[in-house]
Every structure is written in structure tokens, then in C-alpha cells.
Motif scaffolding. Sequence first.
Motif, PDB file in Angstrom:
ATOM      1  N   ALA A  59       0.549   3.164   0.864  1.00  0.00           N
ATOM      2  CA  ALA A  59      -0.626   2.413   1.314  1.00  0.00           C
ATOM      3  C   ALA A  59      -0.509   0.916   1.052  1.00  0.00           C
ATOM      4  CB  ALA A  59      -1.876   2.978   0.645  1.00  0.00           C
ATOM      5  N   GLU A 102       2.092  -0.603   3.388  1.00  0.00           N
ATOM      6  CA  GLU A 102       1.600  -0.697   4.764  1.00  0.00           C
ATOM      7  C   GLU A 102       0.629  -1.864   4.918  1.00  0.00           C
ATOM      8  OE1 GLU A 102      -1.313   1.723   7.783  1.00  0.00           O
ATOM      9  OE2 GLU A 102      -0.174   2.908   6.325  1.00  0.00           O
ATOM     10  N   LYS A 103      -0.210  -2.063   3.914  1.00  0.00           N
ATOM     11  CA  LYS A 103      -1.163  -3.180   3.964  1.00  0.00           C
ATOM     12  C   LYS A 103      -0.428  -4.515   4.029  1.00  0.00           C
ATOM     13  CE  LYS A 103      -5.161  -5.087   1.494  1.00  0.00           C
ATOM     14  NZ  LYS A 103      -6.043  -4.935   0.295  1.00  0.00           N
ATOM     15  N   SER A 104       0.613  -4.680   3.213  1.00  0.00           N
ATOM     16  CA  SER A 104       1.410  -5.913   3.236  1.00  0.00           C
ATOM     17  C   SER A 104       2.128  -6.070   4.567  1.00  0.00           C
ATOM     18  CB  SER A 104       2.441  -5.896   2.100  1.00  0.00           C
ATOM     19  OG  SER A 104       1.808  -5.917   0.844  1.00  0.00           O
ATOM     20  N   ARG A 147      -0.266  -7.100   7.343  1.00  0.00           N
ATOM     21  CA  ARG A 147      -0.619  -8.514   7.176  1.00  0.00           C
ATOM     22  C   ARG A 147       0.507  -9.421   7.671  1.00  0.00           C
ATOM     23  NH1 ARG A 147      -0.354  -9.476   1.491  1.00  0.00           N
ATOM     24  NH2 ARG A 147       1.821  -9.929   1.982  1.00  0.00           N
TER      25      ARG A 147
END
Length: 558
Positions: free
Chosen positions: A297, A300-302, A305
Motif C-alpha cells: 500500500a 503504491e501510494k508513492s 504520486r
Amino acid sequence: MATVRTKKMGQILVEAGVVSAEKLEMALREQRQTGEKLGTALQRLGICSEKAIAQVLAEQAGVECVDLRDFDPVQEALEKVPRDFCERKVVLPVAVTKSSLKVVMANPLDLELIDDLGRMTGLYIEVVHAPVSEIRDTLLSWFGMHEGDDADDNALIAEARAALAGGAKLDQSNSPFVRLVDQILLKGVVEGATDIHIEPEEKVLRVRYRVDGSLIQGDTLPGELLPIVVTRMKILAEMNISENRVPQDGKIVFDAGRKQVDLRVSTIPTVHGEGIVCRILDKETLLLGLPKLGMPAAMEKSFVRDIERPHGIILVTGPTGSGKTTTLYATLQHLNRPDTKIITLEDPVEYELPVINQSQIDVPKGYTFAKGLRAILRQDPDVILVGEIRDQETAQLAIRAALTGHLVFSTLHTNSAAGVVPRLVDMGIEPLLLSTSLVAVVAQRLVRRVCSACAVEDQLTAEQRDFLEITEEQAAGAKIRRGEGCPLCRITGYRGRDAVFEYLRISDTVREMVAASRGAEEIARAARADGQRNLRDDAVAKMLAGKTTVDEVMGVTA
């Protein structure tokens, strides 16, 4: 009335967060031009998958939507409903008790079908939902494992031999030769193979399928069928059937029942005749979306972005067959918006994507990555995908494009994410320019997934725990599993594959090290100290969750 329903469906998908309002409007405009259903337009444009649409609509109808990959065939349940009825009505029995039968239906509101099943079986029918394509694929896979299949294959081979001896012609549409080649290709699709190998030997023609990264034995044909099989494959791939002394490449669009798949075909002359390899390209695997890639998670967020930045270069690295194309195409699908111009340079174009401008490299005609990249920069792109950075000129042009306001994606062959830096410096890229333009590097591998049908608990040895640097606390809460082997996984203990990732985010610390041209190991240590995970960390996490095995992690990340 149809317009109202279409609008309602679109609103449901937007409210569920499956589709953005912007992309819905894009699909609606497309639908007005083509006249197709909204769901079809959304899938064709790569905005969302059939599965995502089905799940949202099933929730609206109050019916559970299931993932058929979570089910294993139950022979007692399959025997309750005849195969031809299942295929005709698109229904799949998955579980049975003394009083009830659980069935997966594409249309869970078909009350007449539910009544028919109840009368046929004498059981209470419990209904769950899955998309049509998944039900048909699973029917083909589960019923295709019956013992009679080998007998059918042998009968077809015998029929082809008899036809050859009798002087039958290949151009007959329903000839045994045509059906034999179709069966070879269809079996590869059903087995979930990535490649089909047709290999001539002195006395036989061997067929093998690459499934989950390993080759498994298919049919063994008599050697006299080689010329007819090769000729049929060449005709399908639009190759020169009279040329057998040099390698050739071609493409087949193969009808595999409910869907079409692309086959990239390659021939090569060997001492016993021409060998053929078909790469199976199933476009549906690309519509999974970024969340389905399997990144942790936080990673994936990085990644999301970083790929939404206006400029810079992001690289994906890994060996052939490690899933780089799937990751990059899922990324392009995420970025594909009406206000974004995306152009790709590929060798070859494996999948055709809607709304994205794809260009295929042709080195014999002088159309190289470098030449194509120069041309692309005059096409006013926002996002550029360069299939692979192979030489200094391409690398320099890609860096220049990233520095002049473009978001660039590409691949590079290195053993780790940090290995990208010395590799590009060796190719002549100035470290300062690289530190300014490089946004992130993704390294990935594929690990085989434990077969859920025959999974049993396993234990870590002290040596394995030390080698993988697993703490006692981690080991205590682990769910270590291995597959014992069953017919469903072909006695391998594995079924399917998951990606494991390493994400090198170019933080200020890493950027300074890149500018100073530090080595890969030093950069990797700095990234790890900054809290970034490497390939082994992600692989071990998946192993501790019971998704893959100790042996697989040790082998893939060694």
C-alpha cells in the motif's frame, strides 16, 4: 429509456469510485459515436475492467460478487449440472451440501434459470455473481481437466496422420490439420500459458507450454506432421511458407471461444526443421489497474504520486518475463485522460491500447528508438513510453525529454533498482543530469503463488530464517504454506504468479548520491536506511502471508 439506464449506471460507477467523472464523460462521448453499451465502451477504452463493473452492479442488486480464482473445482458440484447446460446458460456450480447447491451466474436475477437448476438438482440454489468472461474461462479450465481430454487429443492426432497418408489438403476449413493446430493453441490459452513451444526432434514433434514460468509437457506428435503444422502456423501468422532457412516473425489473432487473444509467432530453423514459439498476449490481463499489480500500500501510494508528476523519467527494471510490460501498461491506463497526449515507442507493440498513440520500431528500415524518440518530441506529447533504453543515444534523448517538460517511462535491464544509476552513467549520462531528471525506479520479479487447493502449513528452518533475515517475532505470526501438489496445479504445488517489487524513490539523500555517481550498493543501503523496501522485503512479506513459499523467495531473490 436506454439513455436513462446508461446515465444511472455511469452515476453508480462514479459514486463507487470505479470511474472518474472525467473518464465517464470520455466513455459517453465514445458511446454516442459507436452506439455500443456503456460497459463495453468503458472496457474497450481501458477505463475499467469487466470485473469492476460487475462488482459494483452486483452490490447494487444485493448479490455477492465472487472472484473465481478463490474457488477450486468440486467434482460433486460439477456433476450436479451437465457441462453443455453450464456452457449454454453461463452458470458454474462451485459448492454443494446435502440441501443446497452454490452456483455462479452472470445474471443472478434470472429467476427462470434458478428454477430450472432447482428442478434439475432437487436442491436449494444459492446464487452468487461473476462476469460472463470469468465464468466461461473457468468452465473451460475446470471441465477441460477431465481424463477424456488426452484420449480426444490422441484421436485427433491419429485422424491427422490418416488424413496425411490419404493425401488430404490443408486448405479444407474443417480438416484434421486445422483442428489439430487450433487445439494446440487453445490448450495454451486454457492452461494460462505465456508461451507455446512447438519443437521438432528427430522422430517427434514436441509441444510444451510455459505456465507460471516453467515449461510443462503437452502433446507429442509424430514427426511426419511437422511440415503440415508449420505450414498451418505460417499461414495463420501471414508468413512466407516457402522460406524455411531464415527466422520469421508474425502475428495471429486467435479466437479462443469467448475472447480473442493475440499470438506473437516466431520461427527459427533447427537441425530437424523449423521450431515455433507463440507468445500469448491476452489484453484482459492489462485491465487490472494499478491496485491489482500487488504493490504494498505505501509503495503504491508513492508510485501513484510520482507517475502523476508533470515531468521526469521513471524506469522499470527486471529480467525478461518479470511483468514489466503489465506494470507500464497499467500505468499508462491510469494516466490516460482526454487532456493527456500519450505516445509509445515499442519493439514490438504487444497490446493495442485505445486513445494512446503507439509506434512500432523497425530497425531494418532505420526506425530505431533514438530516431523515433526524436520524432515523438515533435508530436507535442505529455507522456512518453520508450519500450527499452538500449544505447547511449536513446538514453540521452530520454533524459533530455524528461528535462524539457515530459513525463518519460522506460525499461532497463539491471539486477536491482539502484543498479540503474551506474548503468546509465556507464552509458554516458552525466550524473548531475540524471539526478535532476530521475524520479523513481521500480524493480520487479514474479514469484509463483501457492496452490490453494493443496496448500498445507510449512515451517521455517533456522538457516532459512537467518538467510532471509526474518525476526523471531515475524516468524511467530507467519502463515507459512507450501503446496503438496494436486491435479489442479499439475502436481507442482503452485498456481498463478504474483509480482514482488522494489521501489527506489529519489529522495534528497539519494539524489545527492546519484549526482556524486555513487555505486549501486551504497545507494541501496541509503534507500533502505530511509525506510524503502527492497525486492526481498516484499517477497518475504508475501511469503509470511502464505502467498508464496520459502523456496520460491530464496530462489527468486538470491
